[in-house]
Scaffold this active site. Sequence first.
Site, mmCIF file in Angstrom:
data_model
loop_
_atom_site.group_PDB
_atom_site.id
_atom_site.type_symbol
_atom_site.label_atom_id
_atom_site.label_comp_id
_atom_site.label_asym_id
_atom_site.label_seq_id
_atom_site.Cartn_x
_atom_site.Cartn_y
_atom_site.Cartn_z
ATOM 1 N N ASP A 135 0.834 -1.203 0.000
ATOM 2 C CA ASP A 135 0.000 0.000 0.000
ATOM 3 C C ASP A 135 0.866 1.250 0.000
ATOM 4 O O ASP A 135 0.580 2.219 -0.705
ATOM 5 C CB ASP A 135 -0.973 0.010 1.185
ATOM 6 C CG ASP A 135 -0.276 -0.186 2.522
ATOM 7 O OD1 ASP A 135 0.863 -0.701 2.547
ATOM 8 O OD2 ASP A 135 -0.866 0.168 3.558
ATOM 9 N N ASP A 138 7.283 3.929 2.704
ATOM 10 C CA ASP A 138 7.569 5.114 3.518
ATOM 11 C C ASP A 138 9.086 5.306 3.575
ATOM 12 O O ASP A 138 9.669 5.979 2.732
ATOM 13 C CB ASP A 138 6.950 4.889 4.903
ATOM 14 C CG ASP A 138 7.006 6.105 5.779
ATOM 15 O OD1 ASP A 138 7.825 7.001 5.529
ATOM 16 O OD2 ASP A 138 6.230 6.178 6.750
ATOM 17 N N VAL A 188 -1.566 10.397 6.342
ATOM 18 C CA VAL A 188 -2.714 10.072 5.496
ATOM 19 C C VAL A 188 -3.316 8.727 5.860
ATOM 20 O O VAL A 188 -2.630 7.812 6.318
ATOM 21 C CB VAL A 188 -2.336 10.077 3.998
ATOM 22 C CG1 VAL A 188 -1.874 11.456 3.572
ATOM 23 C CG2 VAL A 188 -1.302 9.034 3.687
HETATM 24 C C1 PRP Z 1 3.213 -0.215 6.177
HETATM 25 C C2 PRP Z 1 3.239 -0.627 4.715
HETATM 26 C C3 PRP Z 1 4.607 -1.170 4.556
HETATM 27 C C4 PRP Z 1 5.423 -0.408 5.560
HETATM 28 C C5 PRP Z 1 6.210 0.648 4.851
HETATM 29 O O1 PRP Z 1 2.874 -1.297 6.955
HETATM 30 O O2 PRP Z 1 2.242 -1.558 4.420
HETATM 31 O O3 PRP Z 1 4.657 -2.557 4.801
HETATM 32 O O4 PRP Z 1 4.522 0.231 6.460
HETATM 33 O O5 PRP Z 1 6.983 1.383 5.779
HETATM 34 P P1 PRP Z 1 8.536 1.604 5.555
HETATM 35 O O6 PRP Z 1 8.740 1.923 4.119
HETATM 36 O O7 PRP Z 1 8.877 2.785 6.454
HETATM 37 O O8 PRP Z 1 9.264 0.377 5.996
HETATM 38 P P2 PRP Z 1 2.577 -1.160 8.521
HETATM 39 O O9 PRP Z 1 3.778 -1.619 9.280
HETATM 40 O O10 PRP Z 1 2.087 0.204 8.849
HETATM 41 O O11 PRP Z 1 1.471 -2.244 8.757
HETATM 42 P P3 PRP Z 1 -0.010 -2.307 8.160
HETATM 43 O O12 PRP Z 1 0.106 -2.552 6.683
HETATM 44 O O13 PRP Z 1 -0.628 -3.446 8.874
HETATM 45 O O14 PRP Z 1 -0.682 -0.985 8.436
#
Ligand code: PRP
Length: 214
Positions: A135, A138, A188
């Site tokens: 999704d 970051d 967001v």
């Molecule tokens: C989000 C997203 C990625 C990760 C990216 O998952 O789905 O896996 O963060 O972050 P990064 O680029 O800083 O490593 P999250 O850990 O928030 O879990 P979720 O999908 O269950 O919300």
Amino acid sequence: MDRGTTSRQLTVARTRRSSPRSRSCYGRLRRVEATQLSGDVTEILVTKEQLANRITELAAEVDRDYEGKELLLVGVLNGAVMVMADLSRALNMHCRMDWMAVSSYGSGSKSSGVVRILKDLSTDVTGMHVLLVEDIIDTGLTLSYLVSNLRSRRPASLRVLTVFRKPEAARNPVEISYVGFDIPNEFVVGYGLDYDGLYRNLTSVGALSPSVYT
Ligand code: PRP
């Protein structure tokens, strides 16, 4: 770039990972409708229609790039649920689907790059054409780990698709083949992106009001 435009170069950001659950957050939950952005969201950054159009475009690229190949979509739980559902149904080719769940150790809203696998694939991806579906990218640290991990399983090919990409990801060396929207560094939510587990089911993506998380 003006975030009011329809450009896919929209820059968004979001907070990630858990913050302490607060009573105020749950109080606000009562005012959120599943299919509409509520007052908790100050600005719509990417509309439902923009998302649908872009996913359709990405699916057409995937159709073209994987023509004649057997494709395995690997979704990263939980946030990729929405894009996996929409992307897979927008494809005009067969695909298989599998899932991974990971946890990233970190402090506050920053990940450390140390990732633990909470749920591994059910599929042996050796020799398969794998498209990793996220999704949001970051910091890119989770992606780095996942790509390295999956490469070690010797797939025939491995590419990455993400709906959203934040600026910091540019510092990460991992190539991302398909990007929905480049977004700015804001908090967001929606279309799989959460705050404290909430807001994933909003159909558009918007900036969360600081009053919710401060
Ligand atoms: C989000 C997203 C990625 C990760 C990216 O998952 O789905 O896996 O963060 O972050 P990064 O680029 O800083 O490593 P999250 O850990 O928030 O879990 P979720 O999908 O269950 O919300």
